[in-house]
Design an enzyme around this catalytic site. Structure first.
Site, PDB file in Angstrom:
ATOM      1  N   THR A 151       0.733  -1.099   0.008  1.00  0.00           N
ATOM      2  CA  THR A 151      -0.102   0.092  -0.135  1.00  0.00           C
ATOM      3  C   THR A 151       0.918   1.202   0.032  1.00  0.00           C
ATOM      4  OG1 THR A 151      -0.146   0.031   2.506  1.00  0.00           O
ATOM      5  CG2 THR A 151      -1.899  -1.167   1.287  1.00  0.00           C
ATOM      6  N   HIS A 193       3.885  -9.497  11.857  1.00  0.00           N
ATOM      7  CA  HIS A 193       4.635  -8.342  11.076  1.00  0.00           C
ATOM      8  C   HIS A 193       5.352  -9.048   9.795  1.00  0.00           C
ATOM      9  CE1 HIS A 193       7.763  -4.972  12.057  1.00  0.00           C
ATOM     10  NE2 HIS A 193       7.144  -4.862  10.638  1.00  0.00           N
ATOM     11  N   ARG A 222      12.870  -7.751   3.835  1.00  0.00           N
ATOM     12  CA  ARG A 222      12.026  -7.777   5.187  1.00  0.00           C
ATOM     13  C   ARG A 222      11.889  -8.983   5.807  1.00  0.00           C
ATOM     14  NH1 ARG A 222       8.223  -3.260   4.490  1.00  0.00           N
ATOM     15  NH2 ARG A 222       9.417  -1.837   3.276  1.00  0.00           N
ATOM     16  N   CYS A 314      -3.790   3.882   7.375  1.00  0.00           N
ATOM     17  CA  CYS A 314      -3.976   3.286   6.104  1.00  0.00           C
ATOM     18  C   CYS A 314      -5.070   2.322   6.239  1.00  0.00           C
ATOM     19  CB  CYS A 314      -2.696   2.711   5.495  1.00  0.00           C
ATOM     20  SG  CYS A 314      -2.833   1.164   4.401  1.00  0.00           S
ATOM     21  N   CYS A 317      -4.542  -1.151   5.525  1.00  0.00           N
ATOM     22  CA  CYS A 317      -3.623  -1.862   6.388  1.00  0.00           C
ATOM     23  C   CYS A 317      -4.446  -2.244   7.782  1.00  0.00           C
ATOM     24  CB  CYS A 317      -2.455  -1.066   6.677  1.00  0.00           C
ATOM     25  SG  CYS A 317      -1.675  -0.607   5.321  1.00  0.00           S
TER      26      CYS A 317
HETATM   27  P1  FAD Z   1       8.797  -2.005   9.417  1.00  0.00           P
HETATM   28  O1  FAD Z   1       8.331  -3.233   8.777  1.00  0.00           O
HETATM   29  O2  FAD Z   1       8.037  -0.676   9.813  1.00  0.00           O
HETATM   30  O3  FAD Z   1       9.447  -2.326  10.641  1.00  0.00           O
HETATM   31  C1  FAD Z   1      10.064  -1.633  11.663  1.00  0.00           C
HETATM   32  C2  FAD Z   1      11.434  -2.429  12.240  1.00  0.00           C
HETATM   33  O4  FAD Z   1      10.887  -3.663  12.941  1.00  0.00           O
HETATM   34  C3  FAD Z   1      12.426  -2.769  11.440  1.00  0.00           C
HETATM   35  O5  FAD Z   1      13.170  -1.933  11.089  1.00  0.00           O
HETATM   36  C4  FAD Z   1      12.897  -4.066  12.020  1.00  0.00           C
HETATM   37  O6  FAD Z   1      14.176  -3.874  13.121  1.00  0.00           O
HETATM   38  C5  FAD Z   1      11.838  -4.602  12.797  1.00  0.00           C
HETATM   39  N1  FAD Z   1      11.139  -5.746  12.297  1.00  0.00           N
HETATM   40  C6  FAD Z   1      10.749  -5.885  11.041  1.00  0.00           C
HETATM   41  N2  FAD Z   1       9.817  -6.938  10.548  1.00  0.00           N
HETATM   42  C7  FAD Z   1      10.241  -7.716  11.923  1.00  0.00           C
HETATM   43  C8  FAD Z   1       9.497  -8.790  12.468  1.00  0.00           C
HETATM   44  N3  FAD Z   1       8.886  -9.779  11.372  1.00  0.00           N
HETATM   45  N4  FAD Z   1       9.815  -9.355  13.488  1.00  0.00           N
HETATM   46  C9  FAD Z   1      10.547  -8.430  14.457  1.00  0.00           C
HETATM   47  N5  FAD Z   1      11.146  -7.378  14.060  1.00  0.00           N
HETATM   48  C10 FAD Z   1      10.766  -6.848  12.815  1.00  0.00           C
HETATM   49  N6  FAD Z   1       2.011  -2.081   4.392  1.00  0.00           N
HETATM   50  C11 FAD Z   1       1.955  -2.678   3.324  1.00  0.00           C
HETATM   51  O7  FAD Z   1       2.275  -2.123   2.102  1.00  0.00           O
HETATM   52  N7  FAD Z   1       0.762  -3.353   2.878  1.00  0.00           N
HETATM   53  C12 FAD Z   1      -0.239  -3.611   4.180  1.00  0.00           C
HETATM   54  O8  FAD Z   1      -1.177  -4.138   4.323  1.00  0.00           O
HETATM   55  C13 FAD Z   1       0.309  -3.201   5.492  1.00  0.00           C
HETATM   56  N8  FAD Z   1      -0.339  -3.596   6.550  1.00  0.00           N
HETATM   57  C14 FAD Z   1       0.273  -2.805   7.753  1.00  0.00           C
HETATM   58  C15 FAD Z   1      -0.452  -3.305   9.025  1.00  0.00           C
HETATM   59  C16 FAD Z   1      -0.094  -2.642  10.232  1.00  0.00           C
HETATM   60  C17 FAD Z   1      -0.868  -2.952  11.615  1.00  0.00           C
HETATM   61  C18 FAD Z   1       1.027  -1.892  10.147  1.00  0.00           C
HETATM   62  C19 FAD Z   1       1.547  -1.296  11.488  1.00  0.00           C
HETATM   63  C20 FAD Z   1       1.933  -1.483   9.045  1.00  0.00           C
HETATM   64  C21 FAD Z   1       1.246  -2.225   7.838  1.00  0.00           C
HETATM   65  N9  FAD Z   1       2.004  -1.929   6.700  1.00  0.00           N
HETATM   66  C22 FAD Z   1       1.513  -2.399   5.435  1.00  0.00           C
HETATM   67  C23 FAD Z   1       3.427  -1.048   6.766  1.00  0.00           C
HETATM   68  C24 FAD Z   1       4.391  -2.169   6.921  1.00  0.00           C
HETATM   69  O9  FAD Z   1       4.242  -3.262   7.853  1.00  0.00           O
HETATM   70  C25 FAD Z   1       5.575  -1.483   7.211  1.00  0.00           C
HETATM   71  O10 FAD Z   1       5.734  -0.889   8.124  1.00  0.00           O
HETATM   72  C26 FAD Z   1       6.345  -0.358   6.111  1.00  0.00           C
HETATM   73  O11 FAD Z   1       6.299  -1.132   4.935  1.00  0.00           O
HETATM   74  C27 FAD Z   1       7.665  -0.052   6.398  1.00  0.00           C
HETATM   75  O12 FAD Z   1       8.603  -0.788   6.641  1.00  0.00           O
HETATM   76  P2  FAD Z   1      10.172  -0.908   7.242  1.00  0.00           P
HETATM   77  O13 FAD Z   1      11.021  -1.685   6.197  1.00  0.00           O
HETATM   78  O14 FAD Z   1      10.318   0.630   7.247  1.00  0.00           O
HETATM   79  O15 FAD Z   1      10.027  -1.612   8.796  1.00  0.00           O
END
Ligand code: FAD
Length: 389
Positions: A151, A193, A222, A314, A317
């Protein structure tokens, strides 16, 4: 992912990664049909609920930088690729007031009256806010036309949500057995996550070709490069599968409107009959002391996770966040609150599940099942890139 597929998924799971892959392969077609059936494809949520934990006036993804790590040049993209649009609902799926009333009565006819019984007051055994399903402001959404996918939601807002979710994992250090409970709590939220990360990588928008499809590089960044995250998805699969296994004997009371969709019950049976009780042993978690303060702490912390979803800006999400946290909450309720030897008491807990808890439960299982299918596909893609390198 460098992990041994013949090793156990976790200390509380007497099942290997390979065994889960095999189970999943068998049940995938029926599970997919099940979540596309009329009973299971609608979910109800309140989109206007205030975030209960902090004052969030940031607005949805107003800062273009919120997605810089994924797409660098948002402003050059057409309107329909902007995060607000990608993360919104397919218009026709959100029911306006009148449609909502029709849909509600339609759904009420689809399910057994016992599901509509007033919930009796008693000790709190809820791991999520079931009152949301009765709220006037709640809308029905057709999940099948709003797939969980990329998204563009990201940046500070989503980081803040994830940090708050992980912060719920701070159990008091003096409780006996807190390590196992703390570990399980962490695995649940990390698995959620990672599953979201798998879906957004699997159904990703390629802005050069304008096509949706799997993005291996993003998946590796990811999820794939972190074997523990992959393992946590399998762990969650085991938890939800055990909950489904546990309620199966008591589902016969539910009338899934055989007249309307006579296959639904047989699809449930065909999915659940492939599951085995050894897939997860919930009794290890609280050292058999399921009335402990630790279990209550676990419950209220998980309930907070479901409430944190109200802070997600969002819409799509938030929808899938709510569905899945409600699905886990329902699994935990089944695993830890159906604990007596009294068959009637067990039947009562199952009878009192709302239809939205059941819908969330099966859809959450489907999300994990789809994640595992995608992980196996990404693995093949990865191996192919090694061969061609
Ligand atoms: P993020 O995924 O935000 O993670 C933050 C930090 O957490 C990372 O830097 C890492 O240190 C740690 N981390 C990451 N993954 C894990 C894990 N599995 N276990 C432990 N630690 C971890 N985006 C979409 O495109 N589609 C969606 O449907 C969607 N749904 C979402 C639903 C929710 C409830 C939330 C909170 C977010 C959603 N997002 C969605 C956004 C997505 O999850 C990420 O937050 C976004 O893509 C940014 O990713 P990022 O790489 O900055 O790290």
């Amino acid at each position: 992912c460098k992990m041994n597929k013949d090793s156990l998924v976790g200390a509380s799971c007497d099942v290997t990664f390979k065994e889960i892959n095999d189970i999943n392969h068998k049940i995938r077609p029926d599970l997919l049909s099940l979540v596309h059936s009329d009973f299971f494809k609608y979910f109800k949520l309140n989109l206007y609920k205030q975030c209960p934990f902090w004052n969030d006036n940031n607005g949805y993804c107003v800062n273009r930088a919120c997605a810089v790590d994924v797409i660098e040049d948002w402003d050059q993209l057409p309107e329909y690729w902007q995060p607000e649009v990608l993360g919104g609902f397919a218009n026709e799926s959100v029911s306006a007031d009148k449609v909502r009333d029709d849909e509600c009565s339609f759904l009420d006819q689809l399910c057994d009256n016992s599901l509509n019984q007033m919930r009796q007051r008693g000790p709190d055994i809820e791991y999520c806010d079931v009152e949301d399903f009765h709220n006037d402001q709640s809308v029905l959404v057709d999940l099948t036309v709003n797939p969980e996918r990329f998204t563009g939601y990201g940046g500070e807002q989503s980081s803040q949500i994830w940090s708050s979710v992980y912060r719920e994992n701070c159990f008091s250090i003096n409780e006996t057995g807190q390590c196992l409970a703390k570990d399980a709590f962490y695995r649940l939220v990390s698995g959620l996550h990672a599953s979201i990360g798998t879906h957004l990588s699997n159904d990703h928008l390629n802005t050069e070709t304008a096509k949706w499809g799997p993005n291996l590089e993003l998946f590796m960044l990811r999820v794939g490069n972190f074997p523990d995250r992959v393992a946590n998805i399998y762990f969650n699969y085991a938890v939800v599968a055990k909950a489904l296994w546990k309620i199966q004997p008591y589902l016969s009371h539910l009338e899934f409107c055989n007249a309307y969709h006579e296959d639904v019950k047989s699809m449930i049976t065909s999915v659940v009959s492939n599951l085995d009780s050894k897939i997860f042993n919930e009794n290890l978690l609280f050292h058999d002391d399921i009335s402990s303060k630790l279990k209550d702490d676990f419950r209220s912390r998980f309930k907070n996770v479901t409430k944190i979803m109200d802070c997600v800006h969002c819409d799509r999400c938030r929808l899938w966040g709510k569905v899945q946290t409600t699905g886990y909450a329902t699994s935990l309720k089944i695993l830890f609150e159906i604990d007596s030897d009294d068959e009637d008491a067990k039947q009562t807990v199952v009878d009192k599940l709302t239809k939205y808890e059941l819908i969330a439960l099966f859809n959450t299982f489907d999300r994990l099942s789809k994640s595992i299918e995608s992980i196996n596909n990404f693995e093949k893609m990865y191996n192919n890139t090694l061969l061609t390198a």
